[in-house]
Scaffold this motif. Structure first.
Motif, PDB file in Angstrom:
ATOM      1  N   PHE A 172       0.826  -1.209   0.000  1.00 26.18           N
ATOM      2  CA  PHE A 172       0.000   0.000   0.000  1.00 26.18           C
ATOM      3  C   PHE A 172       0.869   1.272   0.000  1.00 26.18           C
ATOM      4  N   GLY A 173       1.977   1.202  -0.737  1.00 25.15           N
ATOM      5  CA  GLY A 173       2.821   2.397  -0.896  1.00 25.15           C
ATOM      6  C   GLY A 173       3.938   2.516   0.121  1.00 25.15           C
ATOM      7  N   ALA A 174       4.056   1.544   1.039  1.00 24.60           N
ATOM      8  CA  ALA A 174       5.089   1.650   2.082  1.00 24.60           C
ATOM      9  C   ALA A 174       6.478   1.276   1.561  1.00 24.60           C
ATOM     10  N   LEU A 175       6.546   0.688   0.350  1.00 21.07           N
ATOM     11  CA  LEU A 175       7.819   0.107  -0.084  1.00 21.07           C
ATOM     12  C   LEU A 175       8.381   0.764  -1.335  1.00 21.07           C
ATOM     13  N   VAL A 176       8.501   2.073  -1.321  1.00 18.96           N
ATOM     14  CA  VAL A 176       9.158   2.733  -2.461  1.00 18.96           C
ATOM     15  C   VAL A 176      10.624   2.291  -2.505  1.00 18.96           C
ATOM     16  N   ALA A 177      11.142   1.838  -1.375  1.00 23.39           N
ATOM     17  CA  ALA A 177      12.517   1.303  -1.335  1.00 23.39           C
ATOM     18  C   ALA A 177      12.593  -0.140  -1.833  1.00 23.39           C
ATOM     19  N   GLY A 178      11.468  -0.730  -2.198  1.00 22.43           N
ATOM     20  CA  GLY A 178      11.470  -2.132  -2.626  1.00 22.43           C
ATOM     21  C   GLY A 178      11.444  -3.068  -1.416  1.00 22.43           C
ATOM     22  N   HIS A 179      11.217  -4.355  -1.700  1.00 20.56           N
ATOM     23  CA  HIS A 179      11.224  -5.349  -0.618  1.00 20.56           C
ATOM     24  C   HIS A 179      12.670  -5.646  -0.231  1.00 20.56           C
ATOM     25  N   SER A 180      12.972  -5.582   1.067  1.00 18.02           N
ATOM     26  CA  SER A 180      14.281  -6.002   1.600  1.00 18.02           C
ATOM     27  C   SER A 180      15.453  -5.514   0.758  1.00 18.02           C
ATOM     28  N   HIS A 181      15.530  -4.218   0.561  1.00 21.21           N
ATOM     29  CA  HIS A 181      16.668  -3.659  -0.189  1.00 21.21           C
ATOM     30  C   HIS A 181      17.966  -4.138   0.470  1.00 21.21           C
ATOM     31  N   PRO A 182      18.953  -4.607  -0.322  1.00 19.72           N
ATOM     32  CA  PRO A 182      20.157  -5.201   0.294  1.00 19.72           C
ATOM     33  C   PRO A 182      20.883  -4.255   1.250  1.00 19.72           C
ATOM     34  N   VAL A 183      20.898  -2.980   0.944  1.00 16.48           N
ATOM     35  CA  VAL A 183      21.592  -2.017   1.828  1.00 16.48           C
ATOM     36  C   VAL A 183      20.855  -1.936   3.166  1.00 16.48           C
ATOM     37  N   LEU A 184      19.553  -1.924   3.104  1.00 15.82           N
ATOM     38  CA  LEU A 184      18.749  -1.865   4.332  1.00 15.82           C
ATOM     39  C   LEU A 184      18.866  -3.178   5.106  1.00 15.82           C
ATOM     40  N   ALA A 185      18.792  -4.292   4.373  1.00 16.77           N
ATOM     41  CA  ALA A 185      18.849  -5.601   5.038  1.00 16.77           C
ATOM     42  C   ALA A 185      20.167  -5.744   5.805  1.00 16.77           C
ATOM     43  N   ARG A 186      21.268  -5.298   5.189  1.00 17.59           N
ATOM     44  CA  ARG A 186      22.576  -5.393   5.844  1.00 17.59           C
ATOM     45  C   ARG A 186      22.594  -4.533   7.107  1.00 17.59           C
ATOM     46  N   ALA A 187      22.142  -3.299   6.983  1.00 19.39           N
ATOM     47  CA  ALA A 187      22.161  -2.376   8.133  1.00 19.39           C
ATOM     48  C   ALA A 187      21.282  -2.910   9.260  1.00 19.39           C
ATOM     49  N   MET A 188      20.168  -3.530   8.908  1.00 16.37           N
ATOM     50  CA  MET A 188      19.237  -3.983   9.943  1.00 16.37           C
ATOM     51  C   MET A 188      19.756  -5.242  10.647  1.00 16.37           C
ATOM     52  N   ARG A 189      20.517  -6.060   9.920  1.00 19.75           N
ATOM     53  CA  ARG A 189      21.115  -7.222  10.589  1.00 19.75           C
ATOM     54  C   ARG A 189      22.026  -6.739  11.715  1.00 19.75           C
ATOM     55  N   ASP A 190      22.806  -5.729  11.421  1.00 22.98           N
ATOM     56  CA  ASP A 190      23.711  -5.163  12.418  1.00 22.98           C
ATOM     57  C   ASP A 190      22.902  -4.539  13.562  1.00 22.98           C
ATOM     58  N   ARG A 191      21.858  -3.835  13.220  1.00 19.14           N
ATOM     59  CA  ARG A 191      21.040  -3.149  14.226  1.00 19.14           C
ATOM     60  C   ARG A 191      20.413  -4.173  15.187  1.00 19.14           C
ATOM     61  N   VAL A 192      19.850  -5.248  14.602  1.00 18.82           N
ATOM     62  CA  VAL A 192      19.158  -6.247  15.427  1.00 18.82           C
ATOM     63  C   VAL A 192      20.117  -6.874  16.435  1.00 18.82           C
ATOM     64  N   SER A 193      21.376  -7.037  16.032  1.00 20.42           N
ATOM     65  CA  SER A 193      22.328  -7.659  16.975  1.00 20.42           C
ATOM     66  C   SER A 193      22.772  -6.713  18.082  1.00 20.42           C
ATOM     67  N   ASN A 194      22.368  -5.462  17.995  1.00 22.52           N
ATOM     68  CA  ASN A 194      22.842  -4.508  19.008  1.00 22.52           C
ATOM     69  C   ASN A 194      21.705  -3.823  19.758  1.00 22.52           C
ATOM     70  N   GLY A 195      20.582  -4.511  19.827  1.00 22.80           N
ATOM     71  CA  GLY A 195      19.453  -3.960  20.596  1.00 22.80           C
ATOM     72  C   GLY A 195      18.324  -3.558  19.682  1.00 22.80           C
ATOM     73  N   THR A 196      17.120  -4.011  20.022  1.00 18.84           N
ATOM     74  CA  THR A 196      15.968  -3.733  19.165  1.00 18.84           C
ATOM     75  C   THR A 196      15.059  -2.667  19.758  1.00 18.84           C
TER      76      THR A 196
END
Ligand code: PLP
Length: 446
Positions: A62-86
């Motif tokens: 519904f328009g939330a994904l102008v960045a596309g599904h699981s953009h690789p740059v975002l996915a990488r950054a979020m893996r790091d984020r999740v390991s350091n506190g959510t």
């Protein structure tokens, strides 16, 4: 799994969901015939259902994904984020940086973070009431601002209930709303500045806020007519109301949101959907003179998950690394190509359909005239739209978000090949409509 096995597996997923979830869906808008889509995975511009069927996706949540599904740059950054506190239960260090970016990009002095469009528009309404000391909120017929009580009126009012087009009735959109709250709403027709002004003037000392989407995207894609947004700005000033632009959808359509496209500045903006890159993130921002009144103990603003580190990191990466000017331009180009393709196919097959689009988003209406407000949307043949939608799904294309009142979204992940696949499927569907329905006079006489 081949297509022949699709229905039973989807059906089983639906049955399993329905055991404990009424109707098996967690947003009523997802309930569709014959089954809601149950999805296993998504990446880029594609999505795979429980059976492994691939779809090229132009719903994009519904328009939330102008960045596309699981953009690789975002996915990488979020893996790091999740390991350091959510979530910390304290402020996260990057909230200020993201606020700086958002305020610069969307021309705001201050903002407060929320999680969803719903809780952000709810807060915007409270803010308008608190700052003005007034009760009433003027909204537009056919517009949706999230599922909360103050604005749950006249979203899709039935013809027989909606009354005079210039002075629409206030029609509750759900059971369970307090009559006293419903009565604080004023409902105006979009794109009719004279009616809007006269309705505002009727309650001039009690209008706290005027809220609208600069481009209503819950009636498809309705262009504000020249002078309308400027007119609403002037009406808000005339009656001393706070002008709120609900940019939950539109903030993702231009780099700087609707102000960049229409050059009208509201007092308060509500941002959501695309800014989180697929994580829940919203914000209410605007003029310092208004936002600085959100003083603890005076105007309540709270939320355990507000500005949680996952959402903040996702917003920062999405906006600064993915939805850059170049990224947004790419998505707009894909959208423009798609809209042009639809227009050409419709003209070639002489179908009485209208394309209403601009850049990243657009829609196709089964109607002979342009939709400019709720009353003209009522002329859309919703039944035929469902036929088109289902035929597109059967060809592996999710052509737009679910509903004749919705629109497609193109993203940084969409390619020329995706657009060609979408248009190829539409060409086949249009051919079928022309053949089957010629005798039902859907094809225009030359
Ligand atoms: N405002 C507009 C214009 C919307 O389209 C929506 C949702 O579609 C909302 C607010 C509510 O946002 P959310 O679904 O994130 O609560």
């Amino acid at each position: 799994m081949d297509n022949g096995n699709r229905v039973p597996v989807v059906a089983r997923a639906w049955e399993a969901a329905k055991r404990h979830i009424p109707f098996g869906v967690n947003s009523n808008y997802r309930l569709v015939d014959p089954y809601p889509l149950y999805v296993r995975k998504a990446r880029g511009s594609k999505l795979w259902d429980v059976d492994g069927n691939e779809y090229v996706d132009f719903n994009m949540a519904f328009g939330a994904l102008v960045a596309g599904h699981s953009h690789p740059v975002l996915a990488r950054a979020m893996r790091d984020r999740v390991s350091n506190g959510t979530i910390f239960g304290y402020e996260s260090v990057d909230a200020g940086r993201l606020a700086d970016h958002l305020c610069g990009r969307f021309h705001m002095d201050r903002l407060k973070f929320s999680m969803t469009g719903l809780d952000a528009t709810l807060f915007a309404v409270r803010l308008a009431r608190a700052v003005t000391g007034r009760r009433r909120i003027l909204k537009f017929e056919g517009c949706y601002h999230g599922s909360h009580d103050s604005l749950m009126v006249s979203i899709k009012p039935r013809k027989e209930l909606s009354g005079d087009p210039k002075h629409p009735n206030v029609v509750p959109s759900s059971k369970g709303l307090l009559k006293e709250l419903v009565e604080t709403a004023i409902v105006a027709p979009f794109n009719d500045i004279d009616a809007t002004e006269s309705l505002a003037l009727m309650h001039r000392d009690d209008v706290a806020g005027i809220i609208l989407e600069p481009v209503p995207m819950n009636m498809g894609y309705v262009q504000p007519e020249p002078g309308f947004l400027e007119g609403v700005r002037a009406v808000a000033d005339e009656v001393g109301a706070i002008l709120i632009f609900d940019e939950v959808k539109t903030c993702g359509k231009w780099y700087g949101g609707a102000e960049e496209a229409f050059h009208v500045t509201p007092d308060v903006k509500v941002l959501g959907k695309a800014i989180g890159g697929g994580f829940p993130l919203a914000a209410v921002g605007g003029k310092a003179s208004i936002l600085d009144q959100v003083i603890p103990g005076q105007i309540s603003h709270a939320g355990t998950f507000n500005a949680n580190p996952l959402s903040i990191s996702a917003g920062l990466v999405t906006l600064t690394k993915i939805l850059t000017r170049a990224g947004v331009r790419h998505a707009q180009r894909m959208g423009n190509d798609l809209a042009k393709g639809y227009t050409d196919v419709i003209a070639d097959h002489r179908l009485p359909m209208k394309v209403q689009a601009g850049g990243i988003s657009g829609t196709v209406h089964f109607a002979r005239s342009i939709v400019r407000d709720w009353r003209s949307f009522e002329e859309v043949d919703v039944g035929r739209w469902w036929g088109y939608y289902t035929a597109m799904l059967n060809r592996g294309v999710i052509p737009m978000a679910t509903g004749a009142d919705e629109q497609w979204t193109t993203s940084v992940a969409h390619t020329h090949a995706d657009v060609a696949r979408h248009l190829g499927a539409f060409e086949e569907v249009a051919e079928g409509m022309k053949q089957k329905q010629a005798d039902m006079s859907i094809v225009e006489a030359i």
